[in-house]
Design a protein around this motif. Structure first.
Motif, PDB file in Angstrom:
ATOM      1  N   ILE A  76       6.404  -2.540  -4.637  1.00  0.00           N
ATOM      2  CA  ILE A  76       5.038  -2.026  -4.483  1.00  0.00           C
ATOM      3  C   ILE A  76       5.115  -0.515  -4.301  1.00  0.00           C
ATOM      4  O   ILE A  76       5.779  -0.026  -3.389  1.00  0.00           O
ATOM      5  CB  ILE A  76       4.326  -2.642  -3.256  1.00  0.00           C
ATOM      6  CG1 ILE A  76       4.381  -4.180  -3.317  1.00  0.00           C
ATOM      7  CG2 ILE A  76       2.875  -2.150  -3.180  1.00  0.00           C
ATOM      8  CD1 ILE A  76       3.729  -4.851  -2.098  1.00  0.00           C
ATOM      9  N   GLY A  77       4.441   0.199  -5.177  1.00  0.00           N
ATOM     10  CA  GLY A  77       4.407   1.656  -5.074  1.00  0.00           C
ATOM     11  C   GLY A  77       3.000   2.124  -4.770  1.00  0.00           C
ATOM     12  O   GLY A  77       2.024   1.551  -5.251  1.00  0.00           O
ATOM     13  N   ALA A 134      -1.292   1.962   4.566  1.00  0.00           N
ATOM     14  CA  ALA A 134       0.158   1.910   4.820  1.00  0.00           C
ATOM     15  C   ALA A 134       0.602   0.634   5.522  1.00  0.00           C
ATOM     16  O   ALA A 134       1.533  -0.041   5.067  1.00  0.00           O
ATOM     17  CB  ALA A 134       0.589   3.144   5.618  1.00  0.00           C
ATOM     18  N   GLN A 135      -0.063   0.275   6.632  1.00  0.00           N
ATOM     19  CA  GLN A 135       0.408  -0.876   7.399  1.00  0.00           C
ATOM     20  C   GLN A 135       0.237  -2.198   6.641  1.00  0.00           C
ATOM     21  O   GLN A 135       1.205  -2.956   6.501  1.00  0.00           O
ATOM     22  CB  GLN A 135      -0.287  -0.922   8.774  1.00  0.00           C
ATOM     23  CG  GLN A 135       0.297  -1.981   9.707  1.00  0.00           C
ATOM     24  CD  GLN A 135       1.802  -1.790   9.911  1.00  0.00           C
ATOM     25  OE1 GLN A 135       2.243  -0.696  10.267  1.00  0.00           O
ATOM     26  NE2 GLN A 135       2.589  -2.824   9.673  1.00  0.00           N
ATOM     27  N   PRO A 136      -0.964  -2.499   6.112  1.00  0.00           N
ATOM     28  CA  PRO A 136      -1.076  -3.743   5.336  1.00  0.00           C
ATOM     29  C   PRO A 136      -0.161  -3.785   4.111  1.00  0.00           C
ATOM     30  O   PRO A 136       0.354  -4.842   3.756  1.00  0.00           O
ATOM     31  CB  PRO A 136      -2.561  -3.797   4.939  1.00  0.00           C
ATOM     32  CG  PRO A 136      -3.145  -2.468   5.277  1.00  0.00           C
ATOM     33  CD  PRO A 136      -2.282  -1.854   6.317  1.00  0.00           C
ATOM     34  N   HIS A 169       5.217   2.524   2.968  1.00  0.00           N
ATOM     35  CA  HIS A 169       6.561   1.937   3.082  1.00  0.00           C
ATOM     36  C   HIS A 169       7.538   2.495   2.066  1.00  0.00           C
ATOM     37  O   HIS A 169       8.749   2.476   2.286  1.00  0.00           O
ATOM     38  CB  HIS A 169       6.469   0.412   2.897  1.00  0.00           C
ATOM     39  CG  HIS A 169       6.029   0.060   1.499  1.00  0.00           C
ATOM     40  ND1 HIS A 169       4.717   0.141   1.096  1.00  0.00           N
ATOM     41  CD2 HIS A 169       6.725  -0.314   0.410  1.00  0.00           C
ATOM     42  CE1 HIS A 169       4.630  -0.183  -0.185  1.00  0.00           C
ATOM     43  NE2 HIS A 169       5.831  -0.465  -0.619  1.00  0.00           N
ATOM     44  N   ASP A 170       7.039   2.951   0.895  1.00  0.00           N
ATOM     45  CA  ASP A 170       7.942   3.472  -0.136  1.00  0.00           C
ATOM     46  C   ASP A 170       8.227   4.967   0.044  1.00  0.00           C
ATOM     47  O   ASP A 170       8.902   5.567  -0.787  1.00  0.00           O
ATOM     48  CB  ASP A 170       7.390   3.178  -1.546  1.00  0.00           C
ATOM     49  CG  ASP A 170       5.967   3.697  -1.759  1.00  0.00           C
ATOM     50  OD1 ASP A 170       5.250   3.888  -0.757  1.00  0.00           O
ATOM     51  OD2 ASP A 170       5.565   3.894  -2.915  1.00  0.00           O
ATOM     52  N   GLN A 209       4.616  -5.945   1.323  1.00  0.00           N
ATOM     53  CA  GLN A 209       5.932  -5.706   0.730  1.00  0.00           C
ATOM     54  C   GLN A 209       6.988  -6.615   1.370  1.00  0.00           C
ATOM     55  O   GLN A 209       7.852  -7.154   0.680  1.00  0.00           O
ATOM     56  CB  GLN A 209       6.338  -4.229   0.884  1.00  0.00           C
ATOM     57  CG  GLN A 209       7.709  -3.892   0.328  1.00  0.00           C
ATOM     58  CD  GLN A 209       7.786  -4.018  -1.195  1.00  0.00           C
ATOM     59  OE1 GLN A 209       7.418  -3.109  -1.927  1.00  0.00           O
ATOM     60  NE2 GLN A 209       8.249  -5.165  -1.690  1.00  0.00           N
ATOM     61  N   ALA A 210       6.876  -6.804   2.688  1.00  0.00           N
ATOM     62  CA  ALA A 210       7.843  -7.669   3.384  1.00  0.00           C
ATOM     63  C   ALA A 210       7.725  -9.118   2.904  1.00  0.00           C
ATOM     64  O   ALA A 210       8.724  -9.831   2.822  1.00  0.00           O
ATOM     65  CB  ALA A 210       7.615  -7.583   4.892  1.00  0.00           C
ATOM     66  N   ARG A 211       6.516  -9.547   2.555  1.00  0.00           N
ATOM     67  CA  ARG A 211       6.309 -10.927   2.111  1.00  0.00           C
ATOM     68  C   ARG A 211       6.609 -11.116   0.626  1.00  0.00           C
ATOM     69  O   ARG A 211       6.753 -12.246   0.161  1.00  0.00           O
ATOM     70  CB  ARG A 211       4.884 -11.367   2.429  1.00  0.00           C
ATOM     71  CG  ARG A 211       4.681 -11.626   3.947  1.00  0.00           C
ATOM     72  CD  ARG A 211       3.288 -12.131   4.281  1.00  0.00           C
ATOM     73  NE  ARG A 211       2.772 -13.011   3.265  1.00  0.00           N
ATOM     74  CZ  ARG A 211       1.582 -12.865   2.650  1.00  0.00           C
ATOM     75  NH1 ARG A 211       0.779 -11.872   3.009  1.00  0.00           N
ATOM     76  NH2 ARG A 211       1.200 -13.702   1.729  1.00  0.00           N
ATOM     77  N   TYR A 212       6.665 -10.031  -0.134  1.00  0.00           N
ATOM     78  CA  TYR A 212       6.974 -10.113  -1.569  1.00  0.00           C
ATOM     79  C   TYR A 212       8.208  -9.261  -1.898  1.00  0.00           C
ATOM     80  O   TYR A 212       8.104  -8.242  -2.581  1.00  0.00           O
ATOM     81  CB  TYR A 212       5.787  -9.641  -2.413  1.00  0.00           C
ATOM     82  CG  TYR A 212       4.631 -10.615  -2.452  1.00  0.00           C
ATOM     83  CD1 TYR A 212       4.534 -11.551  -3.489  1.00  0.00           C
ATOM     84  CD2 TYR A 212       3.638 -10.600  -1.473  1.00  0.00           C
ATOM     85  CE1 TYR A 212       3.473 -12.442  -3.535  1.00  0.00           C
ATOM     86  CE2 TYR A 212       2.575 -11.499  -1.522  1.00  0.00           C
ATOM     87  CZ  TYR A 212       2.501 -12.410  -2.560  1.00  0.00           C
ATOM     88  OH  TYR A 212       1.463 -13.294  -2.619  1.00  0.00           O
TER      89      TYR A 212
END
Lengths: 256, 256
Positions: B203-204, B188-190, A77-78, B195-198
């Motif tokens: 998150i890197g 990647a997916q999890p 995602h990043d 990241q969407a929930r926090y």
């Protein structure tokens, strides 16, 4: 042969800005480009933030012949570099057919799921030219004058090696250095006079902390080898004339 | 307490851009500022060129709470930082009375000629506040929100230590890291879901080349310690759920 080919470098990623990792790419890229006469004139470290990446790329691509980026082309995602480059070059982001085909074959061969995240790595701005590189299945590419590379040093280095022969090269800047045991306060005036007489040479003065206090390293840079030779002799004479010693031995440098 | 205090860093000097020297200041400055809640949001490396220095400072000083510079405050012809800062803050460059007095006393005591070149180092933009530092007789200073420091790492570090207590501090960003043996394509997916929930945590995901191929280091950063704790547990569970192993040991990192 182009007189001067200019470049900027954009290191994309929060991890250098937070101080978590030491940058390991700038020096390598600067040296590799310098060796073919592409002069690195600016480098920026910016975070994984779309607005910043897009505005930085838009500005630099008009100011320099080439803009190199490192980082942000993975599957997570990043990793947002490609979507930002697409906006900066005003092209849609889409699956690159060759990259997609190569990656699908690569993962199939290894019985690894070519899932959506991995397919993201096959996306480039429309019209991009792939950098072929055996070091990574996720390809780097060129879009307009932006050269997009991985952030992991080993992979970046392979990509850079692959892409450099395809770029225009310029006249090579030669560099010499002379170590002196004098402080800058003594060297400043004669150096300034020499710089005025050699406008085609860049003279840099770099103090270095050593056991005895400060030494100064005088660095001269030019595309004109003859001028460098002449100036080198004049620098030696000047150092001697103001009571110092010099040597021209190349030593490893750590200070900036 | 300010929620966030932002900073940019400008490394001034041809020697990093040419690849001659490895930058030794960015990481140190980023860590030192981070420790008091000043967040480094951009860094630039630019040459000893007046136009570039002035336009860079003018842009960054409006975008960030503080702009730090390193390099170019010595006595030689290529030390042009102070004259550029003066233009950027719209003040005349003049002898700073305190700096001048201190430097004159220093050189007189050592029977060293306080010549014109050395006197140049006592010049600052009008109204500048000196950074007192025993490490160098040439003072760093603050002009508006620009903090001007030496380029030599040891001297820069003294100046930074002296100046940081005088600046406004922000909430401190805490960082955690978790090592995994999984490739990014699996994570990647999890990760994206987490990241969407926090949203309050960055998150890197950083792949690292190791003997066996790639490992991934997951780095979380936030000013919210409780959220970090919760996320840390969720990350461990997630890694296990997708078939991987993890540890949270902090290891030295070299990749970007």
């Amino acid at each position: 042969m182009n007189e001067q080919v200019s470049a900027a470098l954009v290191l994309i990623g929060n991890e250098i800005l937070s101080g978590r990792t030491q940058d390991a790419n700038l020096k390598y890229i600067a040296e590799s480009l310098g060796a073919v006469g592409i002069v690195l004139l600016e480098a920026r470290v910016i975070p994984d933030a779309q607005d910043t990446i897009v505005s930085t790329l838009r500005e630099l691509k008009t100011r320099f012949d080439y803009v190199f980026t490192t980082g942000g082309i993975g599957p997570t995602h990043d990793d947002i570099t490609s979507q930002c480059v697409a906006i900066a070059v005003d092209q849609p982001l889409e699956l690159h057919p060759v990259a997609f085909k190569n990656m699908r074959a690569h993962f199939q061969k290894r019985s690894v799921d070519f899932n959506e995240a991995r397919q993201r790595m096959a996306k480039t701005p429309r019209g991009a030219t792939l950098i072929e590189s055996a070091a990574s299945i996720a390809p780097g590419y060129i879009a307009d004058n932006i050269i997009v590379m991985a952030g992991v040093p080993k992979i970046m280095q392979h990509m850079l090696t692959d892409v450099i022969p395809t770029l225009k090269h310029g006249r090579i800047t030669i560099s010499r250095q002379l170590h002196t045991n004098l402080p800058e306060g003594v060297l400043a005036q004669p150096l300034s006079d020499l710089q005025a007489r050699y406008p085609q040479v860049g003279i840099g003065s770099y103090p270095q902390t050593v056991k005895e206090g400060f030494h100064v390293i005088l660095v001269t840079r030019s595309t004109d080898a003859k001028a460098l030779d002449q100036l080198d002799n004049e620098l030696r004479d000047m150092v001697t004339a103001v009571g110092g010693q010099h040597d021209s031995q190349t030593r490893p440098m750590v200070t900036s």
